[in-house]
Enzyme design. Structure first.
Site, short mmCIF file in Angstrom:
data_model
loop_
_atom_site.label_atom_id
_atom_site.label_comp_id
_atom_site.label_asym_id
_atom_site.label_seq_id
_atom_site.Cartn_x
_atom_site.Cartn_y
_atom_site.Cartn_z
N LYS A 1 -12.40 45.89 28.52
CA LYS A 1 -13.56 45.03 28.78
C LYS A 1 -13.62 43.91 27.76
O LYS A 1 -13.80 42.75 28.12
CB LYS A 1 -14.84 45.89 28.72
CG LYS A 1 -16.05 45.24 29.30
CD LYS A 1 -17.29 46.12 29.13
CE LYS A 1 -17.30 47.29 30.09
NZ LYS A 1 -18.36 48.28 29.77
N ARG B 1 -21.93 47.60 24.51
CA ARG B 1 -21.14 48.16 25.61
C ARG B 1 -19.84 48.75 25.08
O ARG B 1 -19.17 48.16 24.25
CB ARG B 1 -20.80 47.07 26.62
CG ARG B 1 -21.96 46.15 26.89
CD ARG B 1 -21.55 44.88 27.61
NE ARG B 1 -21.08 45.11 28.96
CZ ARG B 1 -20.55 44.16 29.72
NH1 ARG B 1 -20.41 42.93 29.26
NH2 ARG B 1 -20.15 44.46 30.94
N GLY C 1 -17.87 55.20 33.91
CA GLY C 1 -19.06 55.99 33.65
C GLY C 1 -18.95 56.92 32.46
O GLY C 1 -19.76 57.82 32.29
N MET D 1 -18.97 56.18 29.06
CA MET D 1 -19.84 55.92 27.92
C MET D 1 -20.89 54.91 28.31
O MET D 1 -20.59 53.92 28.95
CB MET D 1 -18.99 55.44 26.74
CG MET D 1 -18.21 56.60 26.12
SD MET D 1 -16.84 56.09 25.11
CE MET D 1 -15.68 55.52 26.29
N ARG E 1 -12.04 43.07 35.76
CA ARG E 1 -10.89 43.96 35.55
C ARG E 1 -10.12 44.00 36.85
O ARG E 1 -10.62 43.58 37.90
CB ARG E 1 -11.35 45.37 35.17
CG ARG E 1 -12.20 46.01 36.24
CD ARG E 1 -12.73 47.36 35.79
NE ARG E 1 -13.79 47.77 36.69
CZ ARG E 1 -14.71 48.68 36.43
NH1 ARG E 1 -14.72 49.27 35.27
NH2 ARG E 1 -15.61 48.99 37.31
N HIS F 1 10.24 77.11 51.24
CA HIS F 1 10.92 76.81 52.50
C HIS F 1 10.00 76.03 53.43
O HIS F 1 10.37 75.00 53.99
CB HIS F 1 11.38 78.13 53.15
CG HIS F 1 12.01 77.95 54.49
ND1 HIS F 1 11.29 78.05 55.65
CD2 HIS F 1 13.27 77.63 54.84
CE1 HIS F 1 12.10 77.84 56.68
NE2 HIS F 1 13.31 77.58 56.21
N ARG G 1 21.94 68.99 57.58
CA ARG G 1 22.26 70.40 57.31
C ARG G 1 22.58 71.08 58.64
O ARG G 1 21.70 71.22 59.48
CB ARG G 1 21.08 71.10 56.66
CG ARG G 1 20.47 70.39 55.48
CD ARG G 1 19.17 71.12 55.12
NE ARG G 1 18.38 70.45 54.11
CZ ARG G 1 17.54 69.45 54.37
NH1 ARG G 1 17.39 68.98 55.60
NH2 ARG G 1 16.83 68.92 53.40
N SER H 1 27.92 63.80 46.42
CA SER H 1 26.47 63.78 46.65
C SER H 1 25.86 64.88 45.79
O SER H 1 26.18 66.05 45.94
CB SER H 1 26.17 64.01 48.12
OG SER H 1 24.78 64.09 48.32
N GLY I 1 23.55 67.57 44.79
CA GLY I 1 22.56 68.46 45.40
C GLY I 1 21.68 68.94 44.26
O GLY I 1 21.94 69.97 43.64
N THR I 2 20.62 68.18 44.00
CA THR I 2 19.89 68.44 42.76
C THR I 2 18.95 69.65 42.84
O THR I 2 18.40 70.05 41.82
CB THR I 2 19.11 67.19 42.30
OG1 THR I 2 18.50 66.61 43.44
CG2 THR I 2 20.04 66.20 41.65
N CYS J 1 21.01 63.98 47.16
CA CYS J 1 20.33 64.41 48.39
C CYS J 1 19.37 65.55 48.13
O CYS J 1 18.97 66.25 49.03
CB CYS J 1 21.34 64.78 49.46
SG CYS J 1 22.34 66.20 49.05
N TYR K 1 23.29 55.53 46.43
CA TYR K 1 22.19 55.77 47.36
C TYR K 1 21.38 57.00 46.96
O TYR K 1 21.84 57.84 46.19
CB TYR K 1 22.71 55.96 48.80
CG TYR K 1 23.50 57.22 49.04
CD1 TYR K 1 22.86 58.39 49.47
CD2 TYR K 1 24.87 57.26 48.86
CE1 TYR K 1 23.57 59.56 49.70
CE2 TYR K 1 25.60 58.42 49.10
CZ TYR K 1 24.94 59.57 49.51
OH TYR K 1 25.64 60.73 49.73
P1 ADP Z 1 -19.99 49.82 32.79
O1 ADP Z 1 -18.70 49.92 32.09
O2 ADP Z 1 -20.64 51.11 33.09
O3 ADP Z 1 -19.95 48.86 33.94
P2 ADP Z 1 -21.25 47.68 31.36
O4 ADP Z 1 -21.11 47.55 29.89
O5 ADP Z 1 -20.41 46.77 32.16
O6 ADP Z 1 -21.01 49.18 31.71
O7 ADP Z 1 -22.78 47.45 31.64
C1 ADP Z 1 -23.64 48.15 32.50
C2 ADP Z 1 -24.47 47.14 33.30
O8 ADP Z 1 -25.18 46.28 32.45
C3 ADP Z 1 -23.60 46.26 34.16
O9 ADP Z 1 -24.22 46.05 35.39
C4 ADP Z 1 -23.53 44.98 33.37
O10 ADP Z 1 -23.33 43.88 34.20
C5 ADP Z 1 -24.87 44.94 32.71
N1 ADP Z 1 -24.82 44.19 31.45
C6 ADP Z 1 -24.04 44.46 30.40
N2 ADP Z 1 -24.20 43.54 29.43
C7 ADP Z 1 -25.12 42.67 29.88
C8 ADP Z 1 -25.71 41.48 29.34
N3 ADP Z 1 -25.36 41.02 28.14
N4 ADP Z 1 -26.60 40.84 30.08
C9 ADP Z 1 -26.94 41.31 31.30
N5 ADP Z 1 -26.44 42.40 31.87
C10 ADP Z 1 -25.53 43.09 31.17
MG MG Z 2 -19.36 47.14 33.92
#
Ligand code: ADP
Ligand code: MG
Ligand code: MG
Length: 918
Positions: A23, A92, A101, A103, A338, A454, A560, A799, A801-802, A867, A887
């Protein structure tokens, strides 16, 4: 000098995901290419590791953070912790690999009594400010102090119910103030102290909490589950980002988008947004978001900006992006991007499209698709809309979905199959003599055995779904039923298998047919042009050969012949051949088999012409064609009883009037007939006892059998060569290759070769032309590897035969290993993979390399392939490319995967190492 632990979005290296997290690196990258990202900075993963090790923040870290906060104040004109335009930030997490999800993010950090008042004064919007405040208190309480959501939700719900609103937008400023105060009380109650007012302490506590979350149970479990090693991701970075608000009114919004449709790959705006909302509201499903398209009418200017953002991201990253955005008072900010996760259809389509749009090169188009992903596209799948709860689970042994009536033996499967019934063959485990049941069945379910049992191997070869080793199913063939938990399955009950997940369902579930799209054909066409390795099919029947051609096979690498012997019209003849006590009787049986085999080959060669077809001479030990000793003993007992019945009938007739009408079938059976049957069974029993082997893989089989009973190989060779003549006379260009299994010495090859030469000479005389074919050997014994140069002097191809070679190298018998200890070995990490699925490059691979070198040393143009089951596995294919093979051969449905893997092996050949061997 102390290490730099803090990087502004303006100067962090966007490529260094290990240091800055995914990120953070992307926030830096976007900032630097001019995308509108709110100002911010990243605290490195190394600072995290340092903190975890010493249980204290690295020296000077807080000072550096203060310095960056000063920069944010300068850049935004806002003030941190005071004033009427206070700076609020989000805190973040983000490691090198995205761990969805794992952290939590803290939003609106920087709010306290003072900034609360300042912000109200500035915005005049009390509702907005208290809404931000209550979110902050809850997230901070949860992440920093570990206070469970329920403690907060309780009050939130209470107020909502009292006010009588369903969604939080219905709450007024006063309600939110009340909620905020209650939340502060929750924190006081749960922690014993007041909510921190000093914003720098807020920040420090938050940073420490994010660092600690790396070693939290959720994160640790996740890394274990998905095999994320420290090498891939080590520690989490912390991103501090100026808050922007999507909840300041109707000219504000927040949303998430994909630069292309991740379900279809279509090049279109895709995503959802909510007006007047903050980030997590979209994902949390509090209100139903709208599709991005509606923004075109609702906020046309911002929509235009969003389209521009999407184009910038794609052309910069040259990959489909998954992004988050927020619009504050009409200004669009990008908060994250991402690489987008997509299904196989979308991956393939976007690869071909992005190449067409000149966004990526052909090599990139190929490399970005994980070959294994194609599996999804090659089999019918269960319709996700109609799936119910499974009644049992086994191993996903051969992908695809199928429904049918369950039957408990192969004979009945065949009978019902012939009259057009859809059946699923359900067995404890299957054996070679069940093969006719496979042909008739839609799918196979076993309660024992692994992914290379089998049942699994044969089903994959035929492209039929198979669930293996579903231990919860107890099959009782005698009672014609199976117990599955509390269910009893009667023969004829309909079940559905999903061979891709290993699930078994009661009743029929709708499926979606496989779809070989034009885009997939295009992509695989590119793969074929780039790859050095050719991809052949393991196919035993003309039908399998036709299917293999559809998958893009360039020939047959393994046919075979014993599979041909097992069909129900041939097995009796094969049994006669085995029971023969002299060469004459054996030849008589073989004479009856010859035309059948010849016809098989003619059809197979014609289907594949002009591609090569490698035919393996008979391989398995003979007892595999006979019933077991136990079965025979039972049958003999029955026959003896029956003989008494027949004798009784004669006594009855003699005692009474011979004209008495006896009911059927008493009037039809003579003692003579029963006696004949008995004699045959008793002979069979004797033979079975003779042939019995403790370990069939090391016994009397392969070329050893061919030399002990030369008539058998002679018949097969004759059938192959005559079929070649016949096809040639029809004007077809066919290229058979005769392959000898289980070879250990060149003497064996010389012996078989003499038979071939004699037959060739005779046939060529009649034909008047030279016969075109190749002679070769399997390399599947350790000795064959060490003697490869001598063997190469006698043949035109090798060939590997592994399957057998792996058994020999490990001294494992596959069935025993997979049923008893391999899973435990894999689980505990003693062995990383199952060597019967993924070629053991470090061990078996060294023998392969040696044999290749010695073989080619003797004969430069030696053709070499593989094969075994592993021939369809991408990592194994990568090794085969490195080892210089010509091959790989694999089961039909693996062919597209192998074609893509072969291209990818070529494109990444420079990066391949075998350093793990040392
Ligand atoms: P996750 O990895 O769970 O997506 P994020 O760090 O991206 O966590 O953030 C969770 C939510 O908060 C996301 O919807 C993100 O867009 C929003 N968010 C994060 N930082 C900011 C910010 N500086 N201003 C507004 N929204 C934010
Ligand atoms: Mg996010
Ligand atoms: Mg073998």
């Amino acid at each position: 000098m102390t290490e730099k632990h803090v990087y502004s979005f303006n100067d962090g290296d966007g490529h260094d995901k290990k240091l800055l997290g995914g990120k953070g690196a992307n926030l830096c990258e976007m900032t630097q290419i001019g995308v509108n990202v709110p100002p911010g900075f990243v605290i490195t993963t190394r600072a995290c590791l340092d903190y975890l090790e010493k249980n204290a923040l690295p020296q000077g870290l807080m000072e550096s953070i203060r310095g960056e906060i000063d920069n944010l104040e300068a850049a935004t004109g806002k003030t941190f912790g005071r004033g009427t335009d206070p700076l609020l930030v989000s805190v973040r997490s983000g490691s090198a690999l995205s761990m969805p999800g794992m952290m939590d993010t803290i939003l609106n950090l920087g709010l306290n009594e003072e900034t609360l008042a300042g912000l109200i004064e500035q915005t005049g919007d009390e509702r907005f400010v208290y809404d931000a405040y209550r979110r902050f208190i809850q997230l901070f309480g949860k992440v920093v102090f570990g206070i469970a959501d329920e403690h907060f939700d309780e009050y939130f719900e209470e107020v909502k119910i009292r006010v009588g609103v369903k969604a939080d937008v219905g709450l007024e400023a006063d309600h939110l103030r009340e909620i905020s105060e209650k939340f502060l009380a929750v924190v006081r109650r749960e922690t014993g102290s007041d909510f921190p007012q000093d914003v720098m302490s807020q920040l420090q506590l938050a940073v420490e909490a994010v660092f600690r979350s790396w070693m939290g149970k959720r994160a640790v479990d996740y890394r274990r589950e998905f095999h994320i090693t420290p090498d891939m991701a080590n520690g989490t970075a912390v991103n501090i980002c100026t808050m922007v608000f999507g909840n300041k009114g109707d000219d504000c919004a927040t949303g998430v988008g994909f630069t292309r449709n991740p379900g279809t790959g279509e090049n279109e705006m895709f995503g959802e947004y909510l007006t007047n909302a903050q980030g997590e509201d979209v994902v949390a499903g509090i209100r139903t978001p709208k599709p991005l398209q509606s923004m075109q009418e609702e906020m046309p200017e911002q929509y235009r900006q969003l389209v521009a953002l999407r184009d910038t991201l794609e052309s910069h990253y040259q990959e489909v992006q998954d992004y988050e955005f927020t619009i504050e008072k009409g200004t669009l900010y990008c908060l994250q991007t991402r690489n987008g996760k997509m299904n196989a259809t979308a991956m393939v389509r976007t690869s071909v499209d992005m190449y067409g749009e000149e966004l990526i090169s052909r090599d990139q188009a190929l490399l970005r698709v994980d070959p294994e992903l194609l599996e999804q596209l090659l089999h019918p799948t269960l319709d996700p809309d109609s799936a119910t709860t499974p009644i049992a689970t086994g191993l996903p042994a051969s992908p695809g979905a199928a429904s049918g009536k369950c039957v408990f033996d192969a004979d009945l499967a065949e009978k019902l199959g012939h009259v057009g019934e859809k059946v699923i063959l359900v067995r404890e485990e299957t054996r070679p003599e069940d093969i006719h049941g496979f042909f008739a069945a839609e799918g196979i379910l076993t309660s024992r055995g692994g992914k290379t049992s089998h049942a699994a191997v044969v089903a994959r070869g035929m492209g039929k779904p198979c669930v293996a080793g579903a231990e919860g199913i107890i099959v009782d063939v005698g009672l014609r039923q199976a117990h599955v938990g509390e269910h009893i399955l009667h023969e004829g009950d309909v079940i559905t298998l999903d061979g891709a997940t290993g699930m078994v369902y009661l009743g029929e579930i709708a499926t979606i047919p496989a779809h070989f799209s034009d885009e997939l054909k295009t992509l695989l066409g590119w793969a074929d042009e780039i790859a050095d390795l050719k991809v052949m099919a393991n196919a035993d029947t003309p039908e399998a050969a036709r299917r293999a051609l559809d998958y893009g096979a360039m020939g047959i690498g393994l046919c075979r012949t014993e599979r041909m012997f097992n069909a129900s019209d041939r097995l009796p003849i094969v049994v006669d051949m085995i029971l023969a006590n002299n060469a004459e009787d054996r030849t008589a049986a073989l004479d009856r088999l010859l035309p059948i085999q010849r016809a098989d080959f003619i059809e197979l060669f014609s289907v594949m012409a002009p591609n090569p077809v490698t035919v393996r001479l008979l391989d398995p030990p003979m007892h595999e064609f006979l019933p077991t000793e136990q079965q025979l003993l039972e049958q003999i007992d029955m026959l003896r009883l029956y003989r008494n019945v027949v004798r009784g009938r004669q006594t009855v007739l003699a005692t009474f009037n011979p004209r008495i009408e006896l009911p059927k079938p008493f009037d039809e059976l003579s003692e003579e007939l029963v006696n004949d049957a008995l004699i045959k069974k008793e002979r069979m029993l004797k033979k079975v006892r003779e042939l019995q082997e403790v370990n069939p893989m090391l016994g009397h089989r392969g070329v050893r059998l061919g030399i002990a009973y030369p008539e058998i190989y002679a018949m097969q060779i004759e059938a192959i060569l005559e079929a070649t003549v016949e096809c040639a006379q029809q004007g077809l260009s066919v290229r058979p290759e005769i392959m000898v299994p289980q070879v250990i010495t060149s003497q064996e090859l010389a012996t078989v070769k003499r038979t071939i030469d004699k037959l060739t000479e005779q046939l060529e005389e009649g034909f008047g032309r030279k016969l075109r074919f190749k002679f070769g050997t399997m390399i599947e014994t350790v000795r064959a590897c060490t003697r490869a140069s001598r063997l190469a002097a006698n043949v035109e191809f090798f060939s590997f035969g592994t399957n057998d070679l792996t058994q020999a190298v490990f001294s494992f018998s596959r069935e025993d290993a997979e049923n008893k200890f391999l899973p435990m070995y894999n689980e505990s990490g003693i062995l990383q993979d199952n060597p019967f699925e993924v070629l053991d490059v470090n061990g078996v691979g060294q023998l392969i390399e040696m044999a290749v070198e010695r073989g080619r040393g003797e004969r430069e143009d030696l053709k070499i392939g593989i094969c075994g089951e592993q021939g369809g596995h991408p990592e194994s294919i990568r090794f085969c490319h490195y080892a210089g093979l010509d091959y790989v051969s694999c089961s039909g449905p693996r062919i597209p995967i192998a074609r893509l893997a072969a291209a990818s092996a070529k494109l990444r050949e420079e990066q391949f190492t075998t350093s793990a061997r040392l």
